[in-house]
Design a protein around this motif. Structure first.
Motif, PDB file in Angstrom:
ATOM      1  N   LEU A 146      53.081  25.533  53.436  1.00 47.98           N
ATOM      2  CA  LEU A 146      53.323  26.942  53.116  1.00 47.98           C
ATOM      3  C   LEU A 146      53.429  27.801  54.371  1.00 47.98           C
ATOM      4  O   LEU A 146      53.104  27.370  55.481  1.00 47.98           O
ATOM      5  N   HIS A 147      53.894  29.027  54.136  1.00 47.39           N
ATOM      6  CA  HIS A 147      53.811  30.113  55.115  1.00 47.39           C
ATOM      7  C   HIS A 147      53.055  31.253  54.426  1.00 47.39           C
ATOM      8  O   HIS A 147      53.202  31.456  53.211  1.00 47.39           O
ATOM      9  N   TYR A 148      52.262  31.983  55.191  1.00 52.41           N
ATOM     10  CA  TYR A 148      51.627  33.176  54.609  1.00 52.41           C
ATOM     11  C   TYR A 148      51.550  34.272  55.661  1.00 52.41           C
ATOM     12  O   TYR A 148      51.611  34.020  56.870  1.00 52.41           O
ATOM     13  N   ALA A 149      51.410  35.502  55.181  1.00 48.94           N
ATOM     14  CA  ALA A 149      51.158  36.653  56.037  1.00 48.94           C
ATOM     15  C   ALA A 149      50.077  37.483  55.350  1.00 48.94           C
ATOM     16  O   ALA A 149      50.176  37.770  54.153  1.00 48.94           O
ATOM     17  N   ALA A 150      49.033  37.849  56.098  1.00 43.61           N
ATOM     18  CA  ALA A 150      47.903  38.586  55.528  1.00 43.61           C
ATOM     19  C   ALA A 150      47.907  40.026  56.042  1.00 43.61           C
ATOM     20  O   ALA A 150      48.065  40.261  57.251  1.00 43.61           O
ATOM     21  N   TYR A 151      47.737  40.986  55.102  1.00 45.70           N
ATOM     22  CA  TYR A 151      47.831  42.409  55.445  1.00 45.70           C
ATOM     23  C   TYR A 151      46.579  43.162  55.002  1.00 45.70           C
ATOM     24  O   TYR A 151      45.983  42.841  53.965  1.00 45.70           O
ATOM     25  N   TRP A 152      46.219  44.160  55.799  1.00 50.01           N
ATOM     26  CA  TRP A 152      45.261  45.145  55.333  1.00 50.01           C
ATOM     27  C   TRP A 152      46.005  46.159  54.462  1.00 50.01           C
ATOM     28  O   TRP A 152      47.238  46.197  54.446  1.00 50.01           O
ATOM     29  N   GLU A 153      45.261  46.983  53.790  1.00 54.44           N
ATOM     30  CA  GLU A 153      45.867  47.939  52.865  1.00 54.44           C
ATOM     31  C   GLU A 153      46.827  48.883  53.587  1.00 54.44           C
ATOM     32  O   GLU A 153      46.505  49.429  54.651  1.00 54.44           O
ATOM     33  N   LYS A 154      48.037  49.001  53.041  1.00 57.12           N
ATOM     34  CA  LYS A 154      49.097  49.905  53.523  1.00 57.12           C
ATOM     35  C   LYS A 154      49.645  49.518  54.906  1.00 57.12           C
ATOM     36  O   LYS A 154      50.348  50.308  55.532  1.00 57.12           O
ATOM     37  N   LYS A 196      57.470  24.508  44.458  1.00 54.37           N
ATOM     38  CA  LYS A 196      57.852  25.669  45.256  1.00 54.37           C
ATOM     39  C   LYS A 196      57.503  26.932  44.487  1.00 54.37           C
ATOM     40  O   LYS A 196      57.659  26.992  43.267  1.00 54.37           O
ATOM     41  N   ALA A 197      57.025  27.937  45.233  1.00 56.61           N
ATOM     42  CA  ALA A 197      56.642  29.190  44.575  1.00 56.61           C
ATOM     43  C   ALA A 197      56.526  30.293  45.615  1.00 56.61           C
ATOM     44  O   ALA A 197      56.370  30.036  46.811  1.00 56.61           O
ATOM     45  N   ARG A 198      56.624  31.556  45.125  1.00 54.12           N
ATOM     46  CA  ARG A 198      56.367  32.746  45.940  1.00 54.12           C
ATOM     47  C   ARG A 198      55.414  33.626  45.159  1.00 54.12           C
ATOM     48  O   ARG A 198      55.653  33.911  43.980  1.00 54.12           O
ATOM     49  N   PHE A 199      54.331  34.051  45.801  1.00 53.69           N
ATOM     50  CA  PHE A 199      53.352  34.875  45.087  1.00 53.69           C
ATOM     51  C   PHE A 199      52.501  35.658  46.077  1.00 53.69           C
ATOM     52  O   PHE A 199      52.488  35.373  47.283  1.00 53.69           O
ATOM     53  N   HIS A 200      51.796  36.673  45.535  1.00 60.18           N
ATOM     54  CA  HIS A 200      50.893  37.503  46.329  1.00 60.18           C
ATOM     55  C   HIS A 200      49.468  37.292  45.822  1.00 60.18           C
ATOM     56  O   HIS A 200      49.246  37.192  44.606  1.00 60.18           O
ATOM     57  N   LEU A 201      48.508  37.255  46.745  1.00 60.78           N
ATOM     58  CA  LEU A 201      47.091  37.145  46.389  1.00 60.78           C
ATOM     59  C   LEU A 201      46.339  38.313  47.012  1.00 60.78           C
ATOM     60  O   LEU A 201      46.481  38.580  48.215  1.00 60.78           O
ATOM     61  N   LEU A 202      45.537  38.998  46.223  1.00 59.52           N
ATOM     62  CA  LEU A 202      44.674  40.060  46.720  1.00 59.52           C
ATOM     63  C   LEU A 202      43.246  39.517  46.695  1.00 59.52           C
ATOM     64  O   LEU A 202      42.679  39.264  45.624  1.00 59.52           O
ATOM     65  N   LEU A 203      42.695  39.290  47.879  1.00 57.48           N
ATOM     66  CA  LEU A 203      41.383  38.655  47.999  1.00 57.48           C
ATOM     67  C   LEU A 203      40.330  39.666  48.426  1.00 57.48           C
ATOM     68  O   LEU A 203      40.538  40.433  49.372  1.00 57.48           O
ATOM     69  N   PRO A 229      36.053  41.978  65.798  1.00 54.74           N
ATOM     70  CA  PRO A 229      36.789  43.210  65.424  1.00 54.74           C
ATOM     71  C   PRO A 229      38.115  42.936  64.712  1.00 54.74           C
ATOM     72  O   PRO A 229      38.723  43.841  64.162  1.00 54.74           O
ATOM     73  N   ARG A 230      38.543  41.707  64.723  1.00 59.04           N
ATOM     74  CA  ARG A 230      39.875  41.433  64.179  1.00 59.04           C
ATOM     75  C   ARG A 230      39.887  41.439  62.657  1.00 59.04           C
ATOM     76  O   ARG A 230      40.816  41.969  62.041  1.00 59.04           O
ATOM     77  N   VAL A 231      38.889  40.831  62.031  1.00 56.37           N
ATOM     78  CA  VAL A 231      38.856  40.702  60.567  1.00 56.37           C
ATOM     79  C   VAL A 231      37.852  41.695  60.006  1.00 56.37           C
ATOM     80  O   VAL A 231      36.644  41.581  60.249  1.00 56.37           O
ATOM     81  N   LYS A 232      38.342  42.657  59.265  1.00 52.56           N
ATOM     82  CA  LYS A 232      37.494  43.700  58.686  1.00 52.56           C
ATOM     83  C   LYS A 232      36.839  43.202  57.402  1.00 52.56           C
ATOM     84  O   LYS A 232      37.372  42.331  56.728  1.00 52.56           O
ATOM     85  N   PRO A 233      35.720  43.788  57.028  1.00 49.23           N
ATOM     86  CA  PRO A 233      35.093  43.436  55.737  1.00 49.23           C
ATOM     87  C   PRO A 233      35.765  44.189  54.590  1.00 49.23           C
ATOM     88  O   PRO A 233      35.134  44.970  53.868  1.00 49.23           O
ATOM     89  N   GLU A 234      37.082  43.999  54.457  1.00 52.00           N
ATOM     90  CA  GLU A 234      37.886  44.718  53.458  1.00 52.00           C
ATOM     91  C   GLU A 234      38.767  43.738  52.699  1.00 52.00           C
ATOM     92  O   GLU A 234      38.998  42.613  53.162  1.00 52.00           O
ATOM     93  N   PRO A 235      39.291  44.162  51.524  1.00 51.39           N
ATOM     94  CA  PRO A 235      40.235  43.296  50.804  1.00 51.39           C
ATOM     95  C   PRO A 235      41.478  43.021  51.646  1.00 51.39           C
ATOM     96  O   PRO A 235      41.876  43.855  52.464  1.00 51.39           O
ATOM     97  N   ALA A 236      42.069  41.860  51.450  1.00 47.48           N
ATOM     98  CA  ALA A 236      43.279  41.475  52.203  1.00 47.48           C
ATOM     99  C   ALA A 236      44.338  40.970  51.232  1.00 47.48           C
ATOM    100  O   ALA A 236      44.028  40.288  50.252  1.00 47.48           O
ATOM    101  N   LEU A 237      45.565  41.333  51.526  1.00 44.71           N
ATOM    102  CA  LEU A 237      46.688  40.895  50.700  1.00 44.71           C
ATOM    103  C   LEU A 237      47.404  39.732  51.400  1.00 44.71           C
ATOM    104  O   LEU A 237      47.856  39.877  52.536  1.00 44.71           O
ATOM    105  N   PHE A 238      47.511  38.609  50.727  1.00 46.50           N
ATOM    106  CA  PHE A 238      48.220  37.444  51.249  1.00 46.50           C
ATOM    107  C   PHE A 238      49.574  37.327  50.548  1.00 46.50           C
ATOM    108  O   PHE A 238      49.631  37.233  49.314  1.00 46.50           O
ATOM    109  N   VAL A 239      50.635  37.366  51.326  1.00 44.86           N
ATOM    110  CA  VAL A 239      51.985  37.120  50.804  1.00 44.86           C
ATOM    111  C   VAL A 239      52.316  35.664  51.146  1.00 44.86           C
ATOM    112  O   VAL A 239      52.334  35.288  52.324  1.00 44.86           O
ATOM    113  N   ILE A 240      52.570  34.846  50.139  1.00 44.78           N
ATOM    114  CA  ILE A 240      52.639  33.390  50.326  1.00 44.78           C
ATOM    115  C   ILE A 240      53.968  32.831  49.830  1.00 44.78           C
ATOM    116  O   ILE A 240      54.461  33.214  48.757  1.00 44.78           O
TER     117      ILE A 240
END
Length: 462
Positions: free
Chosen positions: A122-130, A171-178, A191-202
């Protein structure tokens, strides 16, 4: 005191790594050297980490971020349009009752759910909110090659593993909110990883059910005979065998293909379509076994596989089986049979370059072998220089008659024998041998009998 306050307001690089298990389960002491910055070289910092703040030119940072943003868009890993995670979560479904893992499926495969112990690519990209730029992505790892993960080993984030096993592959494309506790923990990893929800685009590219064969052996006989179980197990075995073959692990690939033939024999298809699929998989397994046996130099095993294929289908309709049957015969020195199967394969696929190349090499080797054989026989029957000087004491008419007879035999182009009359003298026989050696394909046989020695001239055209 001011120096200490300034120090405490800055991030500190640890001189040694820490085991997280010990950090969370036992008391830990930290000793800070206030002079730790002295003698520190620029190489102490990882220049490849785009998240580390540095004094580099802002334009360079912007270029890097723009490149990452373009890459995520090209790979369908861009952050989706939304105003907040709460708004996005309305469109999602819960993967667990607590709601810590939410999923939005964009595209899904038509296969079974991803097994809990599968190997996924797979490939993924993880985002903070907004955020538009991911704080973590496989695109910046391993030269941008998709990441291969083995589930069920504890090496994958819990929330990511839960989400992956809730979609259908391969094969699939989906988003995960963790939520943090199913990602890097409720405290995060500052300091890199905040204690906040993260969105994974996979984007899921492939799923290999590597433990399907092991699970098959634990099933009751009735379950083993089900077509769905057969299909899942055989595809897993063939996928692993293909990977082993690509890494030249031919013996291990053979074991997988042999196991798949056993699984297929136990299958109990319930309709014609299922029977056709099982039949096709059996042929595929046997053909691939023939290829593997050829690679390890076992031509007789290749022929056994071809015989098994011929019992399932007409082998003359399967190009690849004919081709490797020809290769096996060639390895065993059966040139005529090899040529026969090569030509049959080429007839089915006239544009197949692999067959054409093998046939060309085969014909070249055959010509070389014929040339060597011809030279050998010519050497055997070539008269020595001393023999050419010998005078046999026979009249010219006798010599002319023998020469004329030899010309007639050699010119026929067919296999022929000519028995010479009995009572020839030793000189006459030697003369005949000398004259016969001048003609290609002619030999002299001598055989003793009750009436004396019988001499025969034989024509054996090449």
């Amino acid at each position: 005191m001011d120096k200490m306050n300034d120090l405490l307001n800055e991030p500190v690089q640890l001189s040694q790594g820490i085991e997280l298990n010990k950090l969370f389960t036992s008391p830990t002491e930290f000793h800070i050297d206030v002079d730790f910055k002295k003698g520190m070289s620029d190489s102490f910092f990882n220049e490849d980490d785009t998240m580390v703040e540095s004094d580099t030119d802002n334009s360079d940072c912007e270029d890097i971020l723009n490149t990452i943003e373009r890459s995520t868009e090209q790979m369908l890993l861009a952050s989706p349009e939304y105003h907040s995670f709460s708004e996005l979560s309305v469109k999602m479904i819960d993967c667990v009752p607590s709601g810590d893992v939410k999923m939005l499926i964009i595209e899904e495969g038509d296969g079974p759910l991803v097994p809990v112990d599968a190997e996924v690519t797979l490939h993924y990209a993880a985002y903070w909110e907004k955020a538009k730029i991911p704080f973590d992505s496989t695109l910046t790892m391993n030269s941008g090659i998709p990441l291969r993960l083995r589930l069920g080993t504890g090496s994958v984030l819990l929330g990511l593993e839960i989400g992956l096993t809730a979609v259908r592959g391969p094969k699939a494309r989906f988003h995960l909110l963790l939520q943090p506790k199913v990602a890097w923990g409720e405290m995060g990893a500052p300091p890199r990883v905040k204690p906040e929800p993260a969105l994974f685009v996979i984007v899921l590219y492939d799923v290999k059910d590597v433990q399907a064969a092991a699970r098959f052996n634990d099933l009751p006989m009735e379950e083993q005979g089900k077509f769905e179980v057969t299909l899942r197990t055989v595809k897993s075995l063939h996928g692993q065998a293909k990977d082993l073959f690509s890494r030249r692990k031919y013996a291990r690939a053979i074991k997988n293909y042999q196991q798949s033939t056993t699984v297929l024999r136990l299958s109990r298809p319930q309709c014609e379509a299922e029977e056709a699929e099982v039949k096709s998989l059996r042929v595929t397994a046997l053909v691939n076994l023939a290829v593997c046996f050829h690679r390890i130099g076992k031509p007789k095993h290749v022929l056994h596989m071809c015989e098994a294929i011929d019992q399932i289908i007409d082998i003359e309709s399967h190009c690849k089986a004919l081709f490797y049957c020809g290769r096996a015969h060639e390895s065993l020195g059966r040139r005529e049979q090899a040529l026969k199967y090569y030509n049959m394969a080429l007839k089915l696929e006239p544009k197949n370059t692999e067959i054409g190349k093998a046939l060309s090499h085969f014909e070249g080797r055959a010509l070389e072998s014929a040339a060597r054989e011809k030279a050998m026989w010519q050497s055997v029957f070539k008269p020595s220089p001393q023999n050419k000087k010998v005078v046999y004491g026979v009249d010219a008419d006798f010599q002319d008659g023998v020469r004329e007879m030899c010309q007639s035999l050699a010119g026929s182009g067919e296999y022929a024998k000519f028995d010479l009359p009995a009572g020839l003298t030793r000189r006459e026989v030697d003369c005949i041998k000398c004259l016969v050696s001048e003609f290609q394909g002619l030999t002299v046989d001598e055989e003793s009998g009750e009436r004396g020695k019988r001499v025969t001239i034989v024509n054996q055209p090449k």
